[in-house]
Motif scaffolding. Structure first.
Motif, PDB file in Angstrom:
ATOM      1  N   UNK A  29     -12.104   6.337  -4.650  1.00  0.00           N
ATOM      2  CA  UNK A  29     -12.510   5.017  -4.155  1.00  0.00           C
ATOM      3  C   UNK A  29     -12.068   4.764  -2.716  1.00  0.00           C
ATOM      4  N   UNK A  30     -11.329   5.723  -2.125  1.00  0.00           N
ATOM      5  CA  UNK A  30     -10.798   5.505  -0.774  1.00  0.00           C
ATOM      6  C   UNK A  30     -11.876   5.149   0.248  1.00  0.00           C
ATOM      7  N   UNK A  31     -13.072   5.774   0.225  1.00  0.00           N
ATOM      8  CA  UNK A  31     -14.090   5.384   1.214  1.00  0.00           C
ATOM      9  C   UNK A  31     -14.535   3.931   1.095  1.00  0.00           C
ATOM     10  N   UNK A  32     -14.287   3.337  -0.065  1.00  0.00           N
ATOM     11  CA  UNK A  32     -14.749   1.966  -0.309  1.00  0.00           C
ATOM     12  C   UNK A  32     -13.588   0.986  -0.476  1.00  0.00           C
ATOM     13  N   UNK A  33     -12.384   1.422  -0.113  1.00  0.00           N
ATOM     14  CA  UNK A  33     -11.197   0.626  -0.401  1.00  0.00           C
ATOM     15  C   UNK A  33     -11.214  -0.696   0.351  1.00  0.00           C
ATOM     16  N   UNK A  34     -11.742  -0.701   1.587  1.00  0.00           N
ATOM     17  CA  UNK A  34     -11.780  -1.951   2.354  1.00  0.00           C
ATOM     18  C   UNK A  34     -12.675  -2.988   1.695  1.00  0.00           C
ATOM     19  N   UNK A  35     -13.815  -2.551   1.171  1.00  0.00           N
ATOM     20  CA  UNK A  35     -14.711  -3.478   0.472  1.00  0.00           C
ATOM     21  C   UNK A  35     -14.046  -4.020  -0.785  1.00  0.00           C
ATOM     22  N   UNK A  36     -13.302  -3.166  -1.480  1.00  0.00           N
ATOM     23  CA  UNK A  36     -12.617  -3.599  -2.706  1.00  0.00           C
ATOM     24  C   UNK A  36     -11.519  -4.601  -2.380  1.00  0.00           C
ATOM     25  N   UNK A  37     -10.739  -4.316  -1.350  1.00  0.00           N
ATOM     26  CA  UNK A  37      -9.653  -5.236  -0.963  1.00  0.00           C
ATOM     27  C   UNK A  37     -10.224  -6.564  -0.493  1.00  0.00           C
ATOM     28  N   UNK A  38     -11.299  -6.514   0.325  1.00  0.00           N
ATOM     29  CA  UNK A  38     -11.908  -7.755   0.784  1.00  0.00           C
ATOM     30  C   UNK A  38     -12.485  -8.554  -0.374  1.00  0.00           C
ATOM     31  N   UNK A  39     -13.048  -7.866  -1.369  1.00  0.00           N
ATOM     32  CA  UNK A  39     -13.545  -8.564  -2.553  1.00  0.00           C
ATOM     33  C   UNK A  39     -12.404  -9.261  -3.282  1.00  0.00           C
ATOM     34  N   UNK A 166     -22.475  -2.832   7.964  1.00  0.00           N
ATOM     35  CA  UNK A 166     -21.853  -4.083   7.526  1.00  0.00           C
ATOM     36  C   UNK A 166     -22.550  -4.636   6.289  1.00  0.00           C
ATOM     37  N   UNK A 167     -23.892  -4.604   6.286  1.00  0.00           N
ATOM     38  CA  UNK A 167     -24.632  -5.129   5.140  1.00  0.00           C
ATOM     39  C   UNK A 167     -24.353  -4.304   3.889  1.00  0.00           C
ATOM     40  N   UNK A 171     -22.661  -5.923   0.561  1.00  0.00           N
ATOM     41  CA  UNK A 171     -23.245  -5.941  -0.782  1.00  0.00           C
ATOM     42  C   UNK A 171     -22.373  -5.183  -1.778  1.00  0.00           C
ATOM     43  N   UNK A 172     -21.676  -4.146  -1.324  1.00  0.00           N
ATOM     44  CA  UNK A 172     -20.710  -3.482  -2.197  1.00  0.00           C
ATOM     45  C   UNK A 172     -19.574  -4.433  -2.538  1.00  0.00           C
ATOM     46  N   UNK A 173     -19.115  -5.191  -1.533  1.00  0.00           N
ATOM     47  CA  UNK A 173     -18.072  -6.176  -1.761  1.00  0.00           C
ATOM     48  C   UNK A 173     -18.542  -7.250  -2.748  1.00  0.00           C
ATOM     49  N   UNK A 174     -19.816  -7.678  -2.617  1.00  0.00           N
ATOM     50  CA  UNK A 174     -20.357  -8.663  -3.558  1.00  0.00           C
ATOM     51  C   UNK A 174     -20.378  -8.116  -4.978  1.00  0.00           C
ATOM     52  N   UNK A 175     -20.725  -6.841  -5.123  1.00  0.00           N
ATOM     53  CA  UNK A 175     -20.774  -6.200  -6.444  1.00  0.00           C
ATOM     54  C   UNK A 175     -19.395  -6.221  -7.092  1.00  0.00           C
ATOM     55  N   UNK A 326      -6.532  -0.582  11.561  1.00  0.00           N
ATOM     56  CA  UNK A 326      -7.659  -1.198  12.261  1.00  0.00           C
ATOM     57  C   UNK A 326      -7.698  -2.691  11.979  1.00  0.00           C
ATOM     58  N   UNK A 327      -8.890  -3.289  12.097  1.00  0.00           N
ATOM     59  CA  UNK A 327      -9.032  -4.737  11.970  1.00  0.00           C
ATOM     60  C   UNK A 327      -8.592  -5.238  10.599  1.00  0.00           C
ATOM     61  N   UNK A 328      -8.884  -4.465   9.550  1.00  0.00           N
ATOM     62  CA  UNK A 328      -8.490  -4.877   8.205  1.00  0.00           C
ATOM     63  C   UNK A 328      -6.979  -4.904   8.054  1.00  0.00           C
ATOM     64  N   UNK A 329      -6.256  -4.234   8.979  1.00  0.00           N
ATOM     65  CA  UNK A 329      -4.797  -4.243   8.942  1.00  0.00           C
ATOM     66  C   UNK A 329      -4.193  -5.608   9.193  1.00  0.00           C
ATOM     67  N   UNK A 330      -4.979  -6.534   9.765  1.00  0.00           N
ATOM     68  CA  UNK A 330      -4.500  -7.911   9.925  1.00  0.00           C
ATOM     69  C   UNK A 330      -4.268  -8.571   8.571  1.00  0.00           C
ATOM     70  N   UNK A 331      -4.865  -8.021   7.532  1.00  0.00           N
ATOM     71  CA  UNK A 331      -4.632  -8.496   6.167  1.00  0.00           C
ATOM     72  C   UNK A 331      -3.640  -7.581   5.457  1.00  0.00           C
TER      73      UNK A 331
END
Length: 361
Positions: A29-39, A166-167, A171-175, A326-331
């Protein structure tokens, strides 16, 4: 500490196998970890809205989660599409104006300014550089302006690729968000069951992660939006495309130390050199007093009260997170610091007698 579990060889094998399987799952899941964390983080922010929807349809969990995702899409995607279209339009107009300004002799006007002439003379006389010729610089700028049209095609293609990426991530984050909202209680119960902590310690850890995740989003992204909005107003009043440069200032606010100064300082220098001294002073004062105060006051205010983290710790958590992730590191940065602080507090509670005895010895 009184209830001790005696580890057998089979237990050790099970733990090693579980760690290996967990690592394998993480790599999947590492390639999608940012979407999972943001979700996960957006689910915390969206949960009050989702709870309100869920109460009105208690027997339709799937539909409630779907409606929450639709609401989020309307809140985020449609305003972003409007802003993006306006940014492209203003950016295109600005690039055309720059091209006309350069080709019609604007750069020569800048180099004829007494301050620029004296500055170049000082550099050429006292610093160990090759002689800097205004004509060479003007020629380079003119070449860049001439090739800017072709470069703009490549930039537009990259922006389109980034927008597509981004889209897909959105949509992965929405899922993922759909299932997080629908199965919120089950997931929390499973986490509580797995963690080898007392109920009070679990509450402290989970509450802190939730609080810091919210404050990181509020502190970083709301501050960037506020600075971009205020900076855009200042740039618009000074005669620049407000939405375009306000957005650029919003992105620049994520850069440590430099921040929005990366945008407004060159703009103020340009205004001064072309003779708009009053607007140069206005933009400088506005950016320092209004835009700068937002970063100095709003960000620490929104991010205070997390696991005893002071302003210095918040600063390094943001700086280190940005550098590492990167930018997600602010979280990620504040969450890592906060979890570490909570674990230290739990450690202090669990080993209090031993630590007190060590202090007395």
């Amino acid at each position: 500490m009184s209830d001790k579990v005696k580890l057998t060889s089979s237990h050790r094998v099970l733990i090693v196998a579980l760690l290996a399987a967990g690592l394998a799952c993480f790599l999947l899941v590492e390639p999608y970890i940012n979407s999972i964390v943001m979700a996960f983080i957006i689910s915390l922010l969206m949960f009050p809205i989702h709870e309100w929807i869920e109460k009105r349809m208690p027997k339709h969990a799937n539909l409630a989660s779907l409606l929450s995702c639709v609401v989020l899409t309307f809140i985020i995607v449609f305003p972003l599409l409007f802003v993006f279209a306006a940014i492209v339009q203003q950016g295109s107009t600005f690039s055309q104006n720059v091209y006309q300004w350069v080709t019609q002799g604007g750069i020569q006007t800048i180099f004829s300014h007494p301050w620029v002439v004296n500055g170049l003379s000082l550099i050429n006389n006292y610093l160990p550089f090759d002689t800097i010729s205004p004509q060479e610089i003007a020629q380079k700028v003119a070449q860049f302006a001439t090739s800017f049209g072709s470069n703009l095609v490549g930039i537009s293609a990259k922006i389109l690729g980034d927008a597509t990426s981004f889209l897909m991530d959105f949509f992965l984050m929405l899922f993922v968000l759909f299932f997080l909202l629908r199965d919120h209680d089950k997931l929390i119960s499973a986490i509580r069951h797995i963690l080898p902590l007392s109920r009070s310690q679990e509450d402290k850890l989970l509450d802190e992660v939730e609080q810091v995740a919210k404050s990181a989003v509020m502190g970083s992204f709301l501050t960037a939006i506020a600075q971009g909005f205020a900076g855009g107003i200042g740039m618009w009043l000074a005669g620049f495309p407000g939405l375009f440069w306000g957005t650029m200032m919003g992105f620049a606010s994520f850069i440590p130390v430099v921040g929005t100064a990366l945008i407004w300082i060159p703009a103020a220098i340009y205004l001064f050199l072309i003779g708009d001294t009053s607007w140069a002073i206005f933009l400088t004062v506005w950016s320092i007093v209004v835009v700068g105060s937002i970063d100095n006051l709003l960000r620490p205010l929104l991010m205070q009260g997390s696991a005893g983290m002071n302003t210095l710790m918040i600063f390094f958590s943001l700086l280190g997170g940005l550098q590492l992730f990167g930018l997600i590191g602010l979280i990620y940065g504040p969450i890592i610091f906060a979890v570490t602080m909570v674990l230290f507090n739990i450690y202090d509670e669990e080993f209090k007698e031993f630590l007190d005895r060590q202090n007395r010895s």
